[in-house]
Each structure stands twice: as structure tokens, then as C-alpha cells.
Design an enzyme around this catalytic site. Structure first.
Site, mmCIF file in Angstrom:
data_model
loop_
_atom_site.group_PDB
_atom_site.id
_atom_site.type_symbol
_atom_site.label_atom_id
_atom_site.label_comp_id
_atom_site.label_asym_id
_atom_site.label_seq_id
_atom_site.Cartn_x
_atom_site.Cartn_y
_atom_site.Cartn_z
ATOM 1 N N GLN A 131 0.838 -1.198 0.000
ATOM 2 C CA GLN A 131 0.000 0.000 0.000
ATOM 3 C C GLN A 131 0.876 1.252 0.000
ATOM 4 O O GLN A 131 0.623 2.198 -0.751
ATOM 5 C CB GLN A 131 -0.912 -0.007 1.231
ATOM 6 N N ARG A 291 -2.593 0.125 -6.563
ATOM 7 C CA ARG A 291 -2.197 -1.143 -5.933
ATOM 8 C C ARG A 291 -1.900 -2.170 -7.025
ATOM 9 O O ARG A 291 -0.911 -2.913 -6.966
ATOM 10 C CB ARG A 291 -3.313 -1.679 -5.020
HETATM 11 N N1 CP Z 1 -6.008 -0.958 1.533
HETATM 12 C C1 CP Z 1 -6.183 -2.275 1.653
HETATM 13 O O1 CP Z 1 -5.248 -3.045 1.891
HETATM 14 O O2 CP Z 1 -7.459 -2.700 1.453
HETATM 15 P P1 CP Z 1 -8.021 -4.166 1.735
HETATM 16 O O3 CP Z 1 -8.005 -4.373 3.216
HETATM 17 O O4 CP Z 1 -9.427 -4.139 1.161
HETATM 18 O O5 CP Z 1 -7.158 -5.163 1.035
#
Ligand code: CP
Ligand code: NVA
Length: 308
Positions: A131, A291
Site C-alpha cells: 500500500q 495497488r
Molecule cells: N487498503 C487495503 O489493503 O485494502 P483491503 O483491506 O481491502 O485489502
């Protein structure tokens, strides 16, 4: 020797810049690179729920010609049904890579130590490097250069904060973190970020004042006050974080061309107000899209670069 993607601490500033330029190439020429993972299978181990991480990894692996195998919490019951080391050794006989979202960072380190294939951290209680790198890519798309920028992080000093600290410091972007007392970022990550910042010219500032952190910021970032696994602390946390919401009043102190970021999932009315996250300065869905491109870059990097 195999290389894992566990913590940004393990990568040089130049390697992070290489990942950013690879992600840009992949985003703009998606077809050019469609067979980097041809014939390769990946185990995706999830101990926690996910939208972005699961779907972007499954899609990215598919787009690069590989085969993702999703393993839900009850499928292999990491650390419960058999030792993590045995899971790592077994999976290494079938697949070419492992992506894991775990509660304890120790589990991801154990998976990496005991497997013979690259392991990618899809979030632990300590860090969320995929992230943070997608976020650096999003910042680069908006501002081009990191030097001279200030990122203000408001809220819980959590896994996101830790990874953003390392990424910012390694890329030469200053970061100010405002948390309530007792919710500071992990001391090891702060120390490591300060060491990197001393080399890149970035400044790392810790404060309890959201106003001080946001003053003149180019990027304002927040994350949930209650991370996955902390549900029992929710009532206390909601009380302790009062006054830390990113709203329009707070953002009036930021640079007038600032962007607002959030890794999602978001809680409107808690860490961020609705008008801010749904407003014109919010880039949260660009972060989500990036991502995909960044994780493809990470996988291409782990498989095509010669690591001594
Ligand atoms: N930002 C993120 O990692 O989202 P998720 O928890 O949906 O994978
Ligand atoms: N800090 C959050 C990030 C979610 C992507 C959590 O760990 O739940």
C-alpha cells in the site's frame, strides 16, 4: 538468492525508485508485459478480510500470465492446523510465490524464512508495504518529485504509518505524524526512518497536534482508528481519537494544492469527514487502482532482477 517483499527497510532508495518507474511502465503499457509470470502459481494466504489486496493481486497475477490460488483463513489455518514453517515448506514445493496477510508480523517473517520462494507482505500488524508503495506512486503522479514535499499523517500510528515513514524517508519526502498520546508509530520504524531521512534530506516529525502536522502539507493521509484485529478496543479508540478527524477545517491549514489520501476501507464521520474523502482533492481511488500496477511491478522485480 530469492528476495522477499516484507518491509521497505530491506530496499534501497534506488530500488524503490526502480519500482516506481516499473509501475509507471506497467500502468501505461499493460500488454507489453503480459507473460512475466507465465506458468507460475501464487498462494494468497489471507488471515483477515480484504477487497483491494486480494482483488488487485489476483488480477495482477492473471494479467502477468500467472495463476493465483486464494487461501481463506479457514483453508490452511496459519499457525493452528500445522506449524507455519511446515506450511511454508509445503507451499514452496507447489507454488512460485506467496502473498500473505497476517495478524502477527512474526508469521510473515517465518513464512519468508522457511520458504524457498519469494514472500510478499499483503499487510501485517506492523506494516503494509504494498500500500505504501502504491501511495508513493500516486504522490509521484500528482507532484513528480518527492523532495520538498511534506506528508502529514493524522490518526493512529499503525501499520500504514510505519510503512509510510520508511517510504517517505527513503524517497526524500518529509513526514509529520500526529497521533494521540499512546498511539505513536512503532519506535523501530521511526528510528529507521530518521536514519534514512538523515541521508535523503527528509524531516520526520512526531506531534500530538493535527494542526501542527497539517500546516503547509502537500499530502494529508489518514487511516482507520480501529485496525483489523483491534475490534475489541473500538469504543476506547473512538473516544481517544476525538479531535483527530481530517475535515475541511483542518485541511484549510494545508497547502492549497494538497491531495487527500486514505488506504481504505474508510469510515466517514470518524477518521475523515464525508466532504473530504468524497471531495475534489481526494485521490483515494487512484491509490486503490495503483495497488494493481505497483504490485505487478513488485512481482516483476522479484522474478526478473538478478539478486545476489
Ligand atoms: N487498503 C487495503 O489493503 O485494502 P483491503 O483491506 O481491502 O485489502
Ligand atoms: N490499518 C488498517 C489498514 C487496512 C488496509 C488495518 O490494519 O486494518
Amino acid at each position: 538468492m530469492k528476495r522477499d517483499f516484507i518491509s521497505l527497510k530491506d530496499f534501497s532508495s534506488q530500488e524503490l525508485l526502480n519500482l516506481l518507474s516499473l509501475a509507471k511502465q506497467l500502468k501505461h503499457n499493460p500488454r507489453q508485459t503480459s507473460d512475466y509470470l507465465r506458468g507460475k502459481s501464487f498462494a494468497l494466504i489471507f488471515q483477515k478480510p480484504s477487497n483491494r489486496t486480494r482483488v488487485s493481486f489476483e488480477t495482477g497475477i492473471f494479467q502477468l500470465g500467472g495463476n493465483p490460488i486464494y487461501l481463506a483463513p479457514d483453508d490452511i489455518s496459519l499457525g493452528k492446523r500445522e506449524p507455519t514453517a511446515d506450511i511454508a515448506k509445503t507451499l514452496s514445493r507447489y507454488v512460485d510465490g506467496i502473498v500473505a496477510r497476517v495478524f502477527s508480523h512474526r508469521d510473515i517473517v517465518d513464512l519468508a524464512t522457511c520458504s524457498t520462494v519469494p514472500v510478499i507482505n499483503g499487510l501485517s500488524d506492523r506494516s503494509h508495504p504494498c500500500q505504501a508503495m502504491a501511495d508513493m506512486f500516486t504522490i509521484q503522479e500528482n507532484f513528480r518529485s518527492f523532495s520538498g514535499l511534506k506528508l502529514a499523517y493524522i490518526g493512529d500510528g499503525n501499520n500504514m504509518t510505519n510503512s509510510l515513514l520508511i517510504a517517505s524517508a527513503k524517497l526524500g519526502m518529509s513526514m509529520a505524524v500526529a497521533t494521540p498520546m499512546g498511539y505513536e508509530a512503532n519506535g523501530d520504524y521511526v528510528k529507521a526512518a530518521r536514519e534514512c531521512a538523515a541521508k535523503t534530506g527528509a524531516m520526520i516529525t512526531l506531534t500530538n497536534s493535527p494542526q501542527e502536522a497539517v500546516l503547509g502539507a502537500n499530502v494529508v493521509y489518514t487511516d482507520t482508528w480501529v485496525s483489523m484485529g483491534q475490534e475489541e478496543e473500538a469504543a476506547k479508540r473512538l473516544k481517544d481519537f476525538a479531535g483527530y478527524q481530517v475535515d475541511e477545517k483542518l485541511l484549510s491549514l494545508a497547502d492549497k494544492n494538497h491531495i487527500f489520501m486514505h488506504c481504505l476501507p474508510a469510515h466517514r464521520g470518524q477518521e475523515v469527514s464525508g466532504p473530504v474523502i468524497d471531495g475534489p482533492r481526494s485521490v483515494v481511488f487512484d491509490e486503490a487502482e495503483n495497488r494493481l500496477h505497483m504490485q505487478k511491478a513488485i512481482m516483476v522485480f522479484l522474478y526478473t532482477f538478478k539478486h545476489s
